[in-house]
Design a protein around this motif. Structure first.
Motif, short mmCIF file in Angstrom:
data_model
loop_
_atom_site.label_atom_id
_atom_site.label_comp_id
_atom_site.label_asym_id
_atom_site.label_seq_id
_atom_site.Cartn_x
_atom_site.Cartn_y
_atom_site.Cartn_z
N ASN A 103 52.07 -68.80 -48.38
CA ASN A 103 51.88 -68.65 -46.95
C ASN A 103 52.76 -69.55 -46.10
O ASN A 103 52.52 -69.76 -44.93
CB ASN A 103 50.41 -68.90 -46.60
N SER A 118 38.63 -62.70 -44.15
CA SER A 118 39.84 -62.78 -43.34
C SER A 118 39.90 -64.12 -42.64
O SER A 118 38.87 -64.71 -42.32
CB SER A 118 39.87 -61.64 -42.29
N TRP A 119 41.11 -64.60 -42.39
CA TRP A 119 41.31 -65.87 -41.70
C TRP A 119 41.33 -65.68 -40.19
O TRP A 119 41.75 -64.64 -39.69
CB TRP A 119 42.65 -66.50 -42.12
N GLY A 147 45.65 -63.29 -42.97
CA GLY A 147 45.10 -63.32 -44.32
C GLY A 147 43.85 -62.47 -44.37
O GLY A 147 42.97 -62.62 -43.52
N GLY A 158 41.32 -59.68 -47.19
CA GLY A 158 41.13 -59.03 -48.47
C GLY A 158 39.74 -58.44 -48.56
O GLY A 158 38.84 -58.77 -47.78
N GLN A 178 37.73 -64.76 -51.01
CA GLN A 178 38.75 -65.61 -50.41
C GLN A 178 40.09 -65.26 -51.02
O GLN A 178 40.18 -64.50 -51.98
CB GLN A 178 38.43 -67.08 -50.69
N PHE A 179 41.15 -65.83 -50.44
CA PHE A 179 42.47 -65.63 -51.04
C PHE A 179 42.52 -66.32 -52.39
O PHE A 179 42.13 -67.48 -52.52
CB PHE A 179 43.56 -66.18 -50.12
N GLN A 197 44.47 -58.02 -51.36
CA GLN A 197 44.60 -59.21 -50.53
C GLN A 197 46.03 -59.23 -49.97
O GLN A 197 46.98 -58.77 -50.61
CB GLN A 197 44.30 -60.49 -51.31
N THR A 212 48.76 -61.46 -46.93
CA THR A 212 49.07 -62.47 -45.94
C THR A 212 50.38 -62.07 -45.27
O THR A 212 50.87 -60.96 -45.45
CB THR A 212 49.22 -63.86 -46.58
N HIS A 234 51.33 -59.59 -50.77
CA HIS A 234 50.49 -58.41 -50.72
C HIS A 234 50.29 -57.88 -52.13
O HIS A 234 51.26 -57.61 -52.86
CB HIS A 234 51.16 -57.33 -49.84
#
Length: 383
Positions: A2, A83-84, A94, A96, A108-109, A124, A126, A130
């Motif tokens: 990221n 998601s973030w 971010g 998923g 989570q990621f 997932q 970002t 991907h």
């Protein structure tokens, strides 16, 4: 995965849900084009009413694949979505959704290797990564993908902070839905397995956008391409919609072009924009401001593939797309003696869409926003 220049992280990249019970959706779009094969993969993700327990609560992943083929997998459990950025939409991209939970682990990621090992069904993504695994037991269709993304253009001039696609008003809760181009152009390297065939690519044209809100556009169209003949550093995004602004409906359009490090924007706050779009088959937009004029003409002789979109009645077939449209873009610069051609470009790998309705006749505007005090209604576009 990221690490990314802050100038390439657009406003609204983060998740927008604030935790309330009001009707809400958010959708994300990733795309990779393979020019040597004349094919495209478009991945569309959505989450509706993430508080759960509502009639339309759930998520979905749709893929538009080679020759406009279609795949869809739904996710009933909103608790497996992450998601973030909530609740402001600020911060990096971010998201998923897992099809099956892992004992003792919240969604989570994950490190890509761990994701491949632990998540047999899910995705997932970002700004720069991907991957996913989807399978439909009813049809036997399967898709797997894993690729790195190098963003080149966000939404704005190179070296400057990326802009909100919807302008300053997009930060206020008065316009529904919100829309943001997150990456007007980038390059993707990796692979996609699609129906027992692997597609391997390096530095393939990539694109990403999103939308969100509690109300839905009544009618819209979209033109998008970043794979032009002999123009590897050119990206076009053009769209228009009838959207809700407080208690009335407004028709508004936008054209954005990224070319050789510069951003050419034609938006309601700096240009006059007009269009003529048929129910399916032909899209024409013109715009001009104090310094430039642009014309976009696109067409398609294919029937288009019906896609689902979030609506007041849930995720239903209400739009149709192709990734095999023809498009010609002409950009001119004004000067004291007239105008000079800046760019003329063509592609046969343009993304085209119409959605909502009604679409019985062509949608034509005269270059000014149209305010229409009428209720927000939906009618399904004919496949």
């Amino acid at each position: 995965m990221n690490t990314l220049s802050q100038t390439l992280i657009t406003p609204h990249s983060g998740y927008h849900w604030d935790g309330n019970q009001h009707r809400f959706f958010e959708g994300w779009y990733y795309r990779v084009t393979l020019p040597e094969l004349d094919q495209t993969f478009a991945f569309m993700y959505s989450i509706e009413d993430p508080i759960g327990g509502q009639p339309h609560s759930g998520g979905a992943a749709q893929i538009l694949g080679p020759e406009d083929s279609y795949f869809c997998r739904t996710f009933a459990d909103v608790g497996q979505f992450w998601s973030w950025g909530a609740p402001t939409g600020m911060g990096p991209l971010g998201l998923g959704h897992w099809g099956h939970s892992l004992p003792g682990q919240r969604p989570q990621f994950l490190d890509p290797e761990q994701f491949d090992y632990d998540i047999p069904l899910g995705y997932q993504g970002t700004h720069t990564w991907h991957q996913g695994h989807l399978y439909d037991p009813g049809t036997g269709q399967a898709a797997h993908w894993r690729y790195y993304i190098r963003p080149i253009y966000g939404w704005g001039d190179v070296g400057q902070p990326s802009q909100a696609t919807g302008g300053l008003l997009s930060f206020l809760p008065i316009i529904e839905p919100g829309w943001q181009v997150m990456m007007a152009h980038g390059q993707a390297t990796g692979w996609i397995d699609w129906q027992d065939k692997r597609y391997v690519f390096e530095n393939a044209p990539a694109y990403a956008e999103k939308n969100w809100g509690g109300a839905f556009p009544q009618k819209w169209f979209w033109i998008n391409c970043n794979c032009f003949t002999d123009q590897p550093d050119l990206a076009l995004t053009a769209a228009a919609g009838r959207r809700q602004v407080l208690w009335w409906m407004e028709s508004v359009g936008l054209i954005g072009v990224h070319y050789q490090g510069r951003f050419y924007e034609f938006a309601p706050w700096n240009a006059e924009i007009s269009w003529s779009v048929t129910p399916w088959g032909e899209w024409t937009m013109q715009a001009h401001n104090a310094h430039y004029e642009i014309e976009v003409w696109a067409s398609c002789d294919r029937t288009g593939t019906p896609l689902r979109a979030p609506t007041q009645n849930g995720l239903i077939f209400i739009c149709k797309d192709t990734m095999h449209g023809q498009v010609t873009l002409t950009l001119k610069r004004y000067h004291q003696h007239g105008s000079t051609l800046v760019l003329k470009a063509h592609s046969h790998l343009c993304g085209l869409e119409v959605g909502g309705g009604p679409w019985q006749t062509a949608w034509i505007t005269n270059g000014m926003p149209i305010e229409e005090p009428e209720p927000l209604l939906w009618s399904v576009a004919s496949p």
